[in-house]
Design a protein around this motif. Structure first.
Motif, mmCIF file in Angstrom:
data_model
loop_
_atom_site.group_PDB
_atom_site.id
_atom_site.type_symbol
_atom_site.label_atom_id
_atom_site.label_comp_id
_atom_site.label_asym_id
_atom_site.label_seq_id
_atom_site.Cartn_x
_atom_site.Cartn_y
_atom_site.Cartn_z
ATOM 1 N N PHE A 87 -14.441 0.393 -20.577
ATOM 2 C CA PHE A 87 -13.185 0.589 -19.789
ATOM 3 C C PHE A 87 -12.501 -0.878 -19.636
ATOM 4 N N LEU A 88 -13.202 -1.930 -19.190
ATOM 5 C CA LEU A 88 -12.727 -3.375 -18.883
ATOM 6 C C LEU A 88 -12.643 -3.874 -20.012
ATOM 7 N N THR A 89 -12.965 -3.525 -21.135
ATOM 8 C CA THR A 89 -12.570 -4.443 -22.346
ATOM 9 C C THR A 89 -11.371 -3.815 -22.897
ATOM 10 N N LEU A 90 -11.126 -2.428 -23.030
ATOM 11 C CA LEU A 90 -9.889 -1.904 -23.361
ATOM 12 C C LEU A 90 -8.879 -2.040 -22.429
ATOM 13 N N SER A 91 -9.141 -1.916 -21.111
ATOM 14 C CA SER A 91 -7.942 -2.117 -20.279
ATOM 15 C C SER A 91 -7.483 -3.607 -20.288
ATOM 16 N N GLU A 92 -8.140 -4.501 -20.508
ATOM 17 C CA GLU A 92 -7.818 -5.934 -20.820
ATOM 18 C C GLU A 92 -6.968 -6.131 -21.923
ATOM 19 N N GLN A 93 -7.466 -5.496 -22.944
ATOM 20 C CA GLN A 93 -6.523 -5.524 -24.054
ATOM 21 C C GLN A 93 -5.158 -4.721 -23.898
ATOM 22 N N ILE A 94 -5.005 -3.775 -23.273
ATOM 23 C CA ILE A 94 -3.830 -3.018 -22.958
ATOM 24 C C ILE A 94 -2.898 -3.843 -22.337
ATOM 25 N N GLU A 95 -3.533 -4.389 -21.348
ATOM 26 C CA GLU A 95 -2.748 -5.319 -20.232
ATOM 27 C C GLU A 95 -2.472 -6.660 -20.828
ATOM 28 N N ARG A 96 -3.128 -7.138 -21.606
ATOM 29 C CA ARG A 96 -2.478 -8.214 -22.656
ATOM 30 C C ARG A 96 -1.396 -8.056 -23.250
ATOM 31 N N LYS A 97 -1.513 -6.897 -24.137
ATOM 32 C CA LYS A 97 -0.315 -6.556 -24.945
ATOM 33 C C LYS A 97 0.942 -6.245 -24.038
ATOM 34 N N ALA A 98 0.777 -5.621 -23.002
ATOM 35 C CA ALA A 98 1.853 -5.303 -21.954
ATOM 36 C C ALA A 98 2.619 -6.475 -21.671
ATOM 37 N N LEU A 99 1.781 -7.686 -21.383
ATOM 38 C CA LEU A 99 2.242 -8.832 -20.924
ATOM 39 C C LEU A 99 3.153 -9.296 -22.101
ATOM 40 N N ASP A 100 2.731 -9.096 -23.473
ATOM 41 C CA ASP A 100 3.306 -9.649 -24.345
ATOM 42 C C ASP A 100 4.716 -9.171 -24.704
ATOM 43 N N LEU A 101 4.699 -7.965 -24.303
ATOM 44 C CA LEU A 101 6.082 -7.044 -24.250
ATOM 45 C C LEU A 101 7.028 -7.094 -22.983
ATOM 46 N N GLY A 102 6.440 -7.991 -22.066
ATOM 47 C CA GLY A 102 6.986 -8.239 -20.929
ATOM 48 C C GLY A 102 6.923 -7.142 -19.927
ATOM 49 N N LEU A 103 5.847 -6.445 -19.888
ATOM 50 C CA LEU A 103 5.601 -5.127 -18.814
ATOM 51 C C LEU A 103 4.324 -5.640 -18.234
ATOM 52 N N LYS A 104 4.363 -5.069 -17.142
ATOM 53 C CA LYS A 104 3.123 -5.270 -15.860
ATOM 54 C C LYS A 104 2.438 -3.866 -16.038
#
Length: 221
Positions: A87-104
């Motif tokens: 969970f932590l690994t995948l959630s970090e990847q998703i949140e990091r990708k969201a930041l790249d798109l300008g999303l939180k």
């Protein structure tokens, strides 16, 4: 992936065209029967949806590059993990990708989401209890006033009963019996309305708890 109902209609390898952008997808498999998944509209209160007649497709290039499509999908995405450690690994990847798109965005487990929902229901329950007590006191006051008024108006009746041999205790039993009858009828009606109002949501929560217990880890964002 095609739903089970298409097993005799669509053959593996068939290319389907989807949407206004004419995106093409190849059917690579047929899902097993009786597949269900969470509702897009309300995954907690609404029942699980049958997906035997649906298709599962990856995001199209258009959707990947469209910010509005991404925003619309944020609260409709669920992942089933083999282990809660992922969970932590995948959630970090998703949140990091969201930041790249300008999303939180933030990822939560289904258990956390369900607990938050229960807490909200508990707060609502407390408020309803307070309101119920207030109206109960008001109703008791009104009922008491009506009963006292009825007793005063029935003085002649009670006098005749006493004159014909009725005891004070028998009159008390009549009055208490009338009060109990009104109370029981009111309680039955109130319980029936409350049951019909809450039965659906309770059954949906039970279904949700059941499917969550079968999943090793399910989370949404």
């Amino acid at each position: 992936m095609a739903g089970y109902k298409y097993k005799d209609i669509i053959k593996l390898g068939t290319v389907l065209t989807v949407g206004d952008q004419k995106e093409k997808f190849k059917v690579v498999g047929i899902m097993k029967p009786n597949n269900k998944w969470f509702s897009d509209d309300d995954y907690i209160r609404l029942p699980l949806e049958d997906i035997d007649s649906r298709f599962i497709i990856p995001f199209t290039p258009t959707q990947k590059n469209d910010l509005m499509s991404t925003l619309c999908m944020l609260h409709k995405m669920f992942f089933v993990l083999d282990s809660s450690d992922d969970f932590l690994t995948l959630s970090e990847q998703i949140e990091r990708k969201a930041l790249d798109l300008g999303l939180k965005v933030s990822c939560v487990t289904m258990a956390q989401e369900l607990q938050e929902y229960k807490n909200e229901k508990l707060e609502t329950f407390k408020i309803n209890i307070f309101i119920s007590i207030f109206f109960m006191i008001a109703a008791l006051s009104g009922t008491t006033a009506v009963i006292l008024s009825s007793i005063i108006q029935r003085k002649r009746e009670f006098g005749i009963r006493l004159a014909t041999g009725a005891s004070i205790n028998s009159l008390k039993i009549i009055i208490v019996g009338e009060i109990m009858l009104i109370t029981i009828i009111s309680a039955i009606v109130a319980f029936a309305i409350s049951y019909l109002n809450n039965y659906t949501s309770i059954s949906y929560i039970r279904k949700l708890c059941l499917i969550c217990s079968r999943m090793k880890c399910c989370f949404l964002f």
